[in-house]
Design a protein around this motif. Structure first.
Motif, PDB file in Angstrom:
ATOM      1  N   ALA A  27       0.967  -1.467   0.261  1.00 43.75           N
ATOM      2  CA  ALA A  27       0.244   0.073  -0.255  1.00 43.75           C
ATOM      3  C   ALA A  27       1.068   1.420   0.183  1.00 43.75           C
ATOM      4  N   ASP A  30       2.160   1.590  -3.352  1.00 44.05           N
ATOM      5  CA  ASP A  30       1.745   2.022  -3.809  1.00 44.05           C
ATOM      6  C   ASP A  30       1.015   3.568  -4.432  1.00 44.05           C
ATOM      7  N   THR A  31       1.363   3.920  -2.857  1.00 43.70           N
ATOM      8  CA  THR A  31       1.300   5.269  -3.039  1.00 43.70           C
ATOM      9  C   THR A  31       2.020   5.981  -3.478  1.00 43.70           C
ATOM     10  N   GLN A  32       3.621   5.771  -3.577  1.00 44.13           N
ATOM     11  CA  GLN A  32       4.695   6.350  -3.811  1.00 44.13           C
ATOM     12  C   GLN A  32       4.327   6.159  -5.837  1.00 44.13           C
ATOM     13  N   GLN A  34       1.676   5.809  -7.012  1.00 44.65           N
ATOM     14  CA  GLN A  34       1.226   6.024  -8.245  1.00 44.65           C
ATOM     15  C   GLN A  34       1.650   7.948  -8.008  1.00 44.65           C
ATOM     16  N   ALA A  35       1.921   8.500  -7.131  1.00 48.75           N
ATOM     17  CA  ALA A  35       2.480  10.304  -6.084  1.00 48.75           C
ATOM     18  C   ALA A  35       3.099  10.106  -8.323  1.00 48.75           C
ATOM     19  N   SER A  40       0.932   1.289 -10.458  1.00 44.17           N
ATOM     20  CA  SER A  40       0.607  -0.064  -8.961  1.00 44.17           C
ATOM     21  C   SER A  40       2.001  -0.168  -9.724  1.00 44.17           C
TER      22      SER A  40
ATOM     23  N   SER B  70      -8.558   0.137   5.269  1.00 43.88           N
ATOM     24  CA  SER B  70      -8.930   1.232   5.199  1.00 43.88           C
ATOM     25  C   SER B  70     -10.821   1.253   5.627  1.00 43.88           C
TER      26      SER B  70
END
Lengths: 159, 159
Positions: A27, A30-32, A34-35, A40, B70
């Motif tokens: 997660a 993925d966030t990194q 995605q930004a 993904s 989440s």
DNA sequence: CTGTTTTAGTTGAAGCTTCAACTAAATGAA
DNA sequence: TTCATTTAGTTGAAGCTTCAACTAAAACAG
């Protein structure tokens, strides 16, 4: 019929930690990603595996093995990456059943630009928490577990 | 500006092993649970966390923390588990914002019947591959990584 | 050869997860 | 008080993954 063995304290700790890492680490990565590039972790790994392959191409089956994915999942994702211009599908000369996934120049540029940030994130999220001995232990134990899950997994091949 | 540090051999092995475990282990456990009771590993963990909680209920936020999920994911899944009669939603007496998820008798019966097979699978897929020392090492290292990902994660609270 | 089985890959539908937007209650600030 | 902010949770839509069904080529068996 013997009573089922429950988990002891260390077993439970190891299992719960692995389970938590399992949801939190992808997660966070993925966030990194995605930004940084609207992709993904799995997308990234597909590109990374192709970029490391000789000629920057692999048959779908081999690419699926190297990303631990089903052929179906990979097929959908390659379609997506193809639409973004990062991968192309080609026929295999010797075997007409085989589809070869080929990293494009644009795909290579993408992975090259994303790699440093991604590696930094892997360091920040897990490696920096560990000593060198921890890393060696995790590599050894992790490979034992992988062998249990799939005894001819590709990461075990190069040893 | 310094050049980004690439991964050394052990770091790469540790990282690739963790990545592979990450996709293979949940998939294998999902398969077992799907066959045994038509539920996912995540569904199972929600029920398991509730079954271990005092009174067999927890606020949604706390349940989300204990499953590393989440609130949104949990909310959808609780709706599904509710339709199957395994969980109920209740109001919290002291704080009207809070929803309490409560394991029903049927839910408890389900988890009790599934637990032995699930624990056997966890043993067969990972613990049996490891020595006692490996398990202790993995617990220690795993908790370090979890602490890095979330420094007040619930699994670290009970020590 | 010819028919059968296995291997490689694709596809559409169903289910799951994430994301953004939203409601509503509690807390905090002036 | 009154208004703004934070906390708790839900929802629908979009995207992702899995599953089952399918196509087609290669390998195999007699």
């Amino acid at each position: 019929m013997t009573e089922p063995r429950w988990l002891n304290a260390d077993e439970r700790r190891a299992w719960l930690a692995l389970l938590s890492i399992n949801t939190l680490l992808p997660a966070a990565l993925d966030t990194q990603l995605q930004a940084a590039g609207k992709l993904s972790l799995f997308d990234y790994n597909v590109l990374a595996m192709l970029s490391e392959a000789e000629g920057r191409f692999l048959p779908m089956s081999e690419l699926a093995a190297r990303t631990s994915a089903s052929l179906s999942r990979l097929s959908h994702v390659v379609t997506k990456l193809q639409r973004r211009g990062w991968v192309e599908r080609e026929a295999h000369p010797g075997d007409a059943r085989v589809t070869v996934a080929h990293l494009t120049e644009a795909g290579m540029d993408t992975i090259v630009s994303l790699a440093p940030g991604h590696v930094d994130a892997v360091r920040a999220l897990m490696l920096d928490a560990m000593t060198d001995d921890d890393v060696a232990d995790l590599a050894r134990i992790g490979e034992k577990i992988v062998a249990r899950l799939d005894d001819d997994h590709w990461i075990l091949r190069e040893r």
